[in-house]
Design an enzyme around this catalytic site. Structure first.
Site, PDB file in Angstrom:
ATOM      1  N   TYR A  54       3.166  -1.495  -1.735  1.00  0.00           N
ATOM      2  CA  TYR A  54       3.150  -2.695  -2.588  1.00  0.00           C
ATOM      3  C   TYR A  54       4.227  -2.693  -3.671  1.00  0.00           C
ATOM      4  O   TYR A  54       4.366  -3.683  -4.394  1.00  0.00           O
ATOM      5  CB  TYR A  54       1.758  -2.842  -3.232  1.00  0.00           C
ATOM      6  N   HIS A 132       1.577 -12.561   0.989  1.00  0.00           N
ATOM      7  CA  HIS A 132       1.244 -11.135   1.000  1.00  0.00           C
ATOM      8  C   HIS A 132       2.494 -10.357   0.652  1.00  0.00           C
ATOM      9  O   HIS A 132       3.586 -10.680   1.150  1.00  0.00           O
ATOM     10  CB  HIS A 132       0.735 -10.685   2.375  1.00  0.00           C
TER      11      HIS A 132
HETATM   12  C1  DHK Z   1      -2.786  -6.983  -0.280  1.00  0.00           C
HETATM   13  C2  DHK Z   1      -3.934  -6.305  -0.019  1.00  0.00           C
HETATM   14  O1  DHK Z   1      -4.659  -5.785  -1.001  1.00  0.00           O
HETATM   15  C3  DHK Z   1      -4.385  -6.062   1.363  1.00  0.00           C
HETATM   16  O2  DHK Z   1      -5.789  -6.017   1.475  1.00  0.00           O
HETATM   17  C4  DHK Z   1      -3.813  -7.059   2.346  1.00  0.00           C
HETATM   18  C5  DHK Z   1      -2.024  -7.714   0.765  1.00  0.00           C
HETATM   19  C6  DHK Z   1      -2.312  -7.214   2.151  1.00  0.00           C
HETATM   20  C7  DHK Z   1      -0.547  -7.769   0.415  1.00  0.00           C
HETATM   21  O3  DHK Z   1       0.296  -7.304   1.171  1.00  0.00           O
HETATM   22  O4  DHK Z   1      -0.224  -8.327  -0.647  1.00  0.00           O
HETATM   23  O5  DHK Z   1      -4.105  -6.650   3.658  1.00  0.00           O
END
Ligand code: DHK
Length: 179
Positions: A54, A132
């Site tokens: 992330y 996402h």
């Molecule tokens: C964020 C999350 O917390 C996951 O549960 C999803 C998403 C993906 C993201 O890529 O921002 O699967």
């Protein structure tokens, strides 16, 4: 300007109008220049949670990016994050009541599970863009299923937090906001 085309709502909207015939009588203050940006569970931990997936940007960075981007299009932002499904639904209802211009949503884990949030999104008259940070299609198979995609006008994934800015630019084009 891109033409704004509402996605077909199929069975969702038929059930909705039968179940909630009095919804159109709700009176609300107009909020036509505001975009709601909603974030689901665990996104409050952005920056420290699995940074290899992330990234290192925080939710505050995402909010600042959204505000900057929206300002360029003379749009305001109502930015929220919650770890609770019902609270997210309440904000969708608020966006509907206040006649928000559009909604950007990263439902995080609820993307893959929540029929209730998908039902709430269908009640909006404004376009919805699903975002996402990661590429959900390149991860575990269960992440490829999204209850949001079938009710969204557009989907952005795998572009990091820039996806939020791109979603706002896309919404601005759809609704004909100035730049
Ligand atoms: C964020 C999350 O917390 C996951 O549960 C999803 C998403 C993906 C993201 O890529 O921002 O699967």
């Amino acid at each position: 300007m891109l033409p704004y085309k509402r996605v077909p709502q199929r069975a969702f909207s038929r059930r909705r109008s039968a179940a909630f015939p009095s919804f159109s009588r709700v009176s609300a203050a107009k909020m036509p220049n505001t975009i709601y940006v909603l974030n689901g569970p665990n996104l409050n931990l952005l920056g420290t949670r699995e940074p290899e997936i992330y990234g290192r940007s925080t939710l505050a960075d995402v909010e600042a990016l959204c505000l900057r981007t929206a300002k360029r299009h003379r749009l305001a932002v109502a930015f929220h994050q919650s770890n609770h499904e019902g609270e997210l639904i309440d904000w969708i209802h608020e966006a509907r009541r206040k006649k928000a211009a559009g909604l950007v949503i990263n439902l995080a884990g609820y993307t893959h599970t929540s029929v209730a949030i998908a039902d709430a999104l269908v009640t909006l008259d404004a376009p919805v863009i699903e975002v996402h940070i990661s590429n959900i299609h390149a991860r575990e198979p269960f992440r490829s299923r999204s209850y949001v995609s079938r009710v969204a006008s557009g989907v952005i994934c795998g572009l990091g937090i820039d996806g939020y800015a791109l979603a706002i630019i896309g919404l601005a084009a759809m609704i004909g906001a100035k730049d």
